[in-house]
Design a protein around this motif. Structure first.
Motif, PDB file in Angstrom:
ATOM      1  N   ALA A 161       0.835  -1.206   0.000  1.00 33.31           N
ATOM      2  CA  ALA A 161       0.000   0.000   0.000  1.00 33.31           C
ATOM      3  C   ALA A 161       0.873   1.261   0.000  1.00 33.31           C
ATOM      4  CB  ALA A 161      -0.924  -0.004   1.214  1.00 33.31           C
ATOM      5  N   HIS A 162       1.935   1.240   0.785  1.00 32.01           N
ATOM      6  CA  HIS A 162       2.852   2.382   0.839  1.00 32.01           C
ATOM      7  C   HIS A 162       3.503   2.618  -0.528  1.00 32.01           C
ATOM      8  CE1 HIS A 162       5.693   5.237   2.538  1.00 32.01           C
ATOM      9  NE2 HIS A 162       6.698   4.537   2.017  1.00 32.01           N
ATOM     10  N   THR A 163       3.938   1.544  -1.164  1.00 30.05           N
ATOM     11  CA  THR A 163       4.578   1.659  -2.477  1.00 30.05           C
ATOM     12  C   THR A 163       3.599   2.190  -3.516  1.00 30.05           C
ATOM     13  OG1 THR A 163       6.113  -0.153  -1.969  1.00 30.05           O
ATOM     14  CG2 THR A 163       5.772   0.380  -4.299  1.00 30.05           C
ATOM     15  N   LEU A 164       2.377   1.671  -3.522  1.00 29.83           N
ATOM     16  CA  LEU A 164       1.364   2.138  -4.483  1.00 29.83           C
ATOM     17  C   LEU A 164       1.118   3.638  -4.328  1.00 29.83           C
ATOM     18  CD1 LEU A 164      -1.262  -0.767  -4.373  1.00 29.83           C
ATOM     19  CD2 LEU A 164      -0.083   0.037  -6.420  1.00 29.83           C
ATOM     20  N   ASN A 165       1.008   4.096  -3.102  1.00 35.55           N
ATOM     21  CA  ASN A 165       0.750   5.523  -2.876  1.00 35.55           C
ATOM     22  C   ASN A 165       1.952   6.391  -3.254  1.00 35.55           C
ATOM     23  OD1 ASN A 165      -1.953   5.393  -1.954  1.00 35.55           O
ATOM     24  ND2 ASN A 165      -1.259   4.693   0.062  1.00 35.55           N
ATOM     25  N   GLN A 166       3.151   5.892  -2.999  1.00 36.54           N
ATOM     26  CA  GLN A 166       4.356   6.630  -3.399  1.00 36.54           C
ATOM     27  C   GLN A 166       4.439   6.760  -4.919  1.00 36.54           C
ATOM     28  OE1 GLN A 166       7.841   4.723  -1.615  1.00 36.54           O
ATOM     29  NE2 GLN A 166       8.099   6.519  -0.304  1.00 36.54           N
ATOM     30  N   LEU A 167       4.171   5.651  -5.624  1.00 38.76           N
ATOM     31  CA  LEU A 167       4.224   5.668  -7.086  1.00 38.76           C
ATOM     32  C   LEU A 167       3.148   6.573  -7.659  1.00 38.76           C
ATOM     33  CD1 LEU A 167       4.821   1.837  -7.616  1.00 38.76           C
ATOM     34  CD2 LEU A 167       6.486   3.661  -8.006  1.00 38.76           C
ATOM     35  N   GLU A 168       1.988   6.560  -7.043  1.00 41.23           N
ATOM     36  CA  GLU A 168       0.895   7.423  -7.498  1.00 41.23           C
ATOM     37  C   GLU A 168       1.270   8.893  -7.318  1.00 41.23           C
ATOM     38  OE1 GLU A 168      -2.579   8.804  -9.048  1.00 41.23           O
ATOM     39  OE2 GLU A 168      -1.879   6.724  -9.068  1.00 41.23           O
ATOM     40  N   ALA A 169       1.916   9.208  -6.208  1.00 36.43           N
ATOM     41  CA  ALA A 169       2.286  10.601  -5.923  1.00 36.43           C
ATOM     42  C   ALA A 169       3.235  11.157  -6.977  1.00 36.43           C
ATOM     43  CB  ALA A 169       2.919  10.698  -4.538  1.00 36.43           C
ATOM     44  N   ARG A 170       4.062  10.303  -7.546  1.00 38.62           N
ATOM     45  CA  ARG A 170       4.980  10.797  -8.577  1.00 38.62           C
ATOM     46  C   ARG A 170       4.500  10.457  -9.992  1.00 38.62           C
ATOM     47  NH1 ARG A 170       9.330   6.354  -7.183  1.00 38.62           N
ATOM     48  NH2 ARG A 170       9.568   5.350  -9.226  1.00 38.62           N
TER      49      ARG A 170
END
Length: 326
Positions: A161-170
């Motif tokens: 979940a953390h990785t998905l949100n980080q990738l979405e942010a960029r």
């Protein structure tokens, strides 16, 4: 000899049909199991002038015989997951480059360059056993993506979940491919709003959860991931190619693969489009095994060649790399 280039450079229907007839002749002459099956049906190359005349080998043969069109020793043996007490399918692959070219070219055909994507895999039931063709494919796509964030996730949903949100942010293009029950686990714990991620489900519930109809499942995923469409992958242990859906359970094949349907009461009769029937697959990448397979799935083909999977024959067992019964 038929080359990889002939298979993966098909551009027209006539090229596909010409090569399919050539592959049929090759496999008739080199595959003892398929030759015996054709002999029983009195179907020989001299009698086959059209792809509709080609015999389709029942998929169950992969559980009881070595279905191989080569004298070369297998480089890889893929196995189905099966269920307790049931035999598993064994797919002997003598040239792994055919599989690698098939899924690489297939992904590129539908989605573009794999290097543009971070590939995240949530496939716990497949990771927990050996011999999965899906794990082989996804692992290689992860490597080919050349993205440091790409990788497999087992039970570490917080990290995913953390990785998905980080990738979405960029605003990074991302592919999350997951087995249905694990994706449900994820959206029950987290809610997302993903505008740059493809959610691709495969493999059903694997006995971990109660099966639910595709429309309900996709609605849950659309809401939980914040996406408009849920993509799907249609493949199986006994094949070397995959079809993909970009929403609504409607699949499309790459140029070297084709779906036909057979009459449910007469397995040798190929149906016209728009009728539900047994799913037959032509997979020309499956050159050194059998390219003409009668599956135990039920489906419907449309006039444009797209298709959907309706369910399974009642007497068929549940096996890996297949959609849930709908």
């Amino acid at each position: 000899m038929i080359s990889n280039a002939e298979i993966f450079n098909i551009k027209t229907t006539s090229e596909f049909e010409d090569l399919a007839l050539k592959v049929f002749k090759f496999q008739f002459e080199n595959n003892a199991v398929y030759r015996s099956f054709c002999d029983l049906l009195y179907k020989h190359p001299a009698d086959v002038k059209d792809i509709l005349d080609i015999p389709f080998l029942p998929i169950q043969f992969f559980k009881s015989h070595e279905v191989i069109s080569s004298k070369t020793e297998a480089e890889k043996i893929f196995t189905s997951s099966g269920t307790t007490g049931n035999a598993t399918s064994n797919h002997l692959v003598t040239d792994i480059t055919l599989y690698e070219e098939s899924y690489t070219n297939g992904f590129s055909h539908f989605y573009g360059n794999i290097e543009d994507y971070v590939v995240l895999a949530l496939l716990p039931s497949y990771l927990e056993r050996d011999g999965s063709s899906l794990i082989y494919m996804v692992n290689d796509l992860i490597t080919k993506s050349k993205q440091p964030e790409s990788g497999f996730y087992l039970n570490n949903l917080d990290d995913l979940a953390h990785t998905l949100n980080q990738l979405e942010a960029r605003k990074q293009k991302t592919l999350l491919i997951g087995v249905s029950f694990a994706l449900l686990d994820l959206v029950e714990q987290f809610t997302f709003n993903l505008n740059h991620t493809i959610i691709m489900e495969t493999g059903g519930m694997k006995g971990r959860r109660k099966e639910i109809i595709r429309q309900e499942l996709h609605h849950i995923f659309q809401s939980g991931f914040g996406v408009d469409n849920i993509h799907s992958e249609y493949g199986m242990t006994e094949l070397l190619s995959q079809a993909y859906s970009n929403g609504n359970g409607i699949f499309e094949c790459p140029p070297w693969m084709k779906i036909l349907t057979r009459d449910t009461e007469d397995a040798l009769t190929i149906q016209l489009p728009n009728k539900t029937g047994g799913v037959n697959v032509i997979d020309l990448a499956n050159l050194n095994s059998c390219s003409f397979i009668a599956t135990q799935d039920l489906g419907k083909i449309y006039d444009n060649g797209q298709f959907e999977i309706i369910g399974r024959f009642d007497n068929s067992d549940i096996r890996g790399c297949n959609l849930m019964a709908l």
